[in-house]
Design a protein around this motif. Structure first.
Motif, mmCIF file in Angstrom:
data_model
loop_
_atom_site.group_PDB
_atom_site.id
_atom_site.type_symbol
_atom_site.label_atom_id
_atom_site.label_comp_id
_atom_site.label_asym_id
_atom_site.label_seq_id
_atom_site.Cartn_x
_atom_site.Cartn_y
_atom_site.Cartn_z
ATOM 1 N N ALA A 106 0.851 -1.193 0.000
ATOM 2 C CA ALA A 106 0.000 0.000 0.000
ATOM 3 C C ALA A 106 0.882 1.236 0.000
ATOM 4 O O ALA A 106 2.010 1.212 0.483
ATOM 5 C CB ALA A 106 -0.919 0.006 1.224
ATOM 6 N N GLY A 107 0.349 2.304 -0.547
ATOM 7 C CA GLY A 107 1.084 3.555 -0.588
ATOM 8 C C GLY A 107 0.150 4.730 -0.415
ATOM 9 O O GLY A 107 -1.067 4.613 -0.572
ATOM 10 N N VAL A 108 0.710 5.857 -0.084
ATOM 11 C CA VAL A 108 -0.035 7.095 0.094
ATOM 12 C C VAL A 108 0.511 8.108 -0.897
ATOM 13 O O VAL A 108 1.723 8.311 -0.981
ATOM 14 C CB VAL A 108 0.110 7.629 1.538
ATOM 15 N N ILE A 109 -0.387 8.720 -1.668
ATOM 16 C CA ILE A 109 0.009 9.695 -2.684
ATOM 17 C C ILE A 109 -0.417 11.081 -2.232
ATOM 18 O O ILE A 109 -1.529 11.262 -1.738
ATOM 19 C CB ILE A 109 -0.653 9.371 -4.037
ATOM 20 N N ASP A 110 0.456 12.051 -2.427
ATOM 21 C CA ASP A 110 0.124 13.438 -2.111
ATOM 22 C C ASP A 110 0.845 14.330 -3.121
ATOM 23 O O ASP A 110 1.822 13.926 -3.742
ATOM 24 C CB ASP A 110 0.557 13.798 -0.694
ATOM 25 N N ARG A 123 4.728 18.943 -7.229
ATOM 26 C CA ARG A 123 5.517 17.755 -6.900
ATOM 27 C C ARG A 123 4.588 16.703 -6.309
ATOM 28 O O ARG A 123 3.795 16.976 -5.423
ATOM 29 C CB ARG A 123 6.687 18.081 -5.991
ATOM 30 N N HIS A 124 4.696 15.508 -6.833
ATOM 31 C CA HIS A 124 3.888 14.372 -6.418
ATOM 32 C C HIS A 124 4.796 13.399 -5.678
ATOM 33 O O HIS A 124 5.884 13.079 -6.160
ATOM 34 C CB HIS A 124 3.273 13.671 -7.634
ATOM 35 N N VAL A 125 4.355 12.916 -4.535
ATOM 36 C CA VAL A 125 5.159 12.021 -3.714
ATOM 37 C C VAL A 125 4.329 10.800 -3.361
ATOM 38 O O VAL A 125 3.147 10.918 -3.032
ATOM 39 C CB VAL A 125 5.620 12.740 -2.413
ATOM 40 N N VAL A 126 4.952 9.623 -3.425
ATOM 41 C CA VAL A 126 4.324 8.378 -3.002
ATOM 42 C C VAL A 126 5.183 7.793 -1.888
ATOM 43 O O VAL A 126 6.390 7.622 -2.053
ATOM 44 C CB VAL A 126 4.228 7.357 -4.159
ATOM 45 N N VAL A 127 4.551 7.511 -0.742
ATOM 46 C CA VAL A 127 5.244 6.897 0.393
ATOM 47 C C VAL A 127 4.515 5.623 0.789
ATOM 48 O O VAL A 127 3.327 5.461 0.499
ATOM 49 C CB VAL A 127 5.337 7.856 1.604
ATOM 50 N N ASP A 128 5.231 4.730 1.466
ATOM 51 C CA ASP A 128 4.570 3.530 1.975
ATOM 52 C C ASP A 128 3.909 3.859 3.307
ATOM 53 O O ASP A 128 3.923 5.009 3.755
ATOM 54 C CB ASP A 128 5.550 2.364 2.078
ATOM 55 N N THR A 129 3.330 2.856 3.957
ATOM 56 C CA THR A 129 2.596 3.102 5.201
ATOM 57 C C THR A 129 3.504 3.458 6.369
ATOM 58 O O THR A 129 3.023 3.925 7.398
ATOM 59 C CB THR A 129 1.736 1.875 5.570
ATOM 60 N N LEU A 156 9.893 6.858 1.402
ATOM 61 C CA LEU A 156 9.715 7.319 0.031
ATOM 62 C C LEU A 156 9.740 6.170 -0.973
ATOM 63 O O LEU A 156 10.624 5.335 -0.959
ATOM 64 C CB LEU A 156 10.809 8.323 -0.312
ATOM 65 N N LEU A 157 8.721 6.152 -1.846
ATOM 66 C CA LEU A 157 8.661 5.171 -2.942
ATOM 67 C C LEU A 157 8.883 5.824 -4.283
ATOM 68 O O LEU A 157 9.448 5.218 -5.192
ATOM 69 C CB LEU A 157 7.308 4.449 -2.946
#
Length: 148
Positions: A97-101, A129-135, A139-140
């Motif tokens: 799973a990841g979180v996008i912001d 800027r778009h960032v995807v992180v895991d739970t 940083l992904l």
């Protein structure tokens, strides 16, 4: 960098060619000193040329960084460290799973118009800027686009 941190990081760094029997001259600076200088630069937000005299010369530090970046070693280094942190936390190495912001950021006039855009929702002329992180918040992925 502490000795404990260096013990974790050292096996992740590339082995110089002369140590693998591929010839060439030994490198003039220790990888630990180079990595310390890069960490200092990132942490303090200074320019390459403003590197303190305690570190190797800025142009040598930049040359190492550029070589590691061009050979995708910076990304591999990051991914290996992220995998270790996930394993230590008892998680699977691959996140499920990841979180996008995203965030709109104003761009200066020197930024080319082809890479800028207007975000009508936030009334910002610039980039997004778009960032995807895991739970765990690790940083992904990162992507920068025009704000529109």
């Amino acid at each position: 960098m502490t000795d404990a941190e260096w013990a974790v990081v050292r096996p992740l760094l590339p082995v110089p060619g002369w140590m693998r029997g591929r010839g060439g001259q030994p490198e003039s600076y220790c990888h630990r000193a180079i990595l310390d200088a890069i960490r200092y630069l990132v942490d303090n937000g200074v320019k390459w040329r403003a590197m303190p005299a305690d570190f190797p010369p800025w142009d040598r530090v930049y040359a190492f960084f550029r070589r590691w970046r061009d050979h995708v070693l910076v990304r591999e280094f990051h991914d290996r460290l992220r995998d270790r942190v996930r394993q230590k936390a008892g998680r699977d190495v691959e996140p499920t799973a990841g979180v996008i912001d995203s965030q709109s950021v104003k761009a200066d006039a020197v930024v080319g118009a082809d890479s800028r855009g207007f975000d009508g929702g936030k009334l910002i002329n610039g980039r997004k800027r778009h960032v995807v992180v895991d739970t765990l918040g690790l940083l992904l992925g990162v992507m920068v686009t025009s704000a529109d």
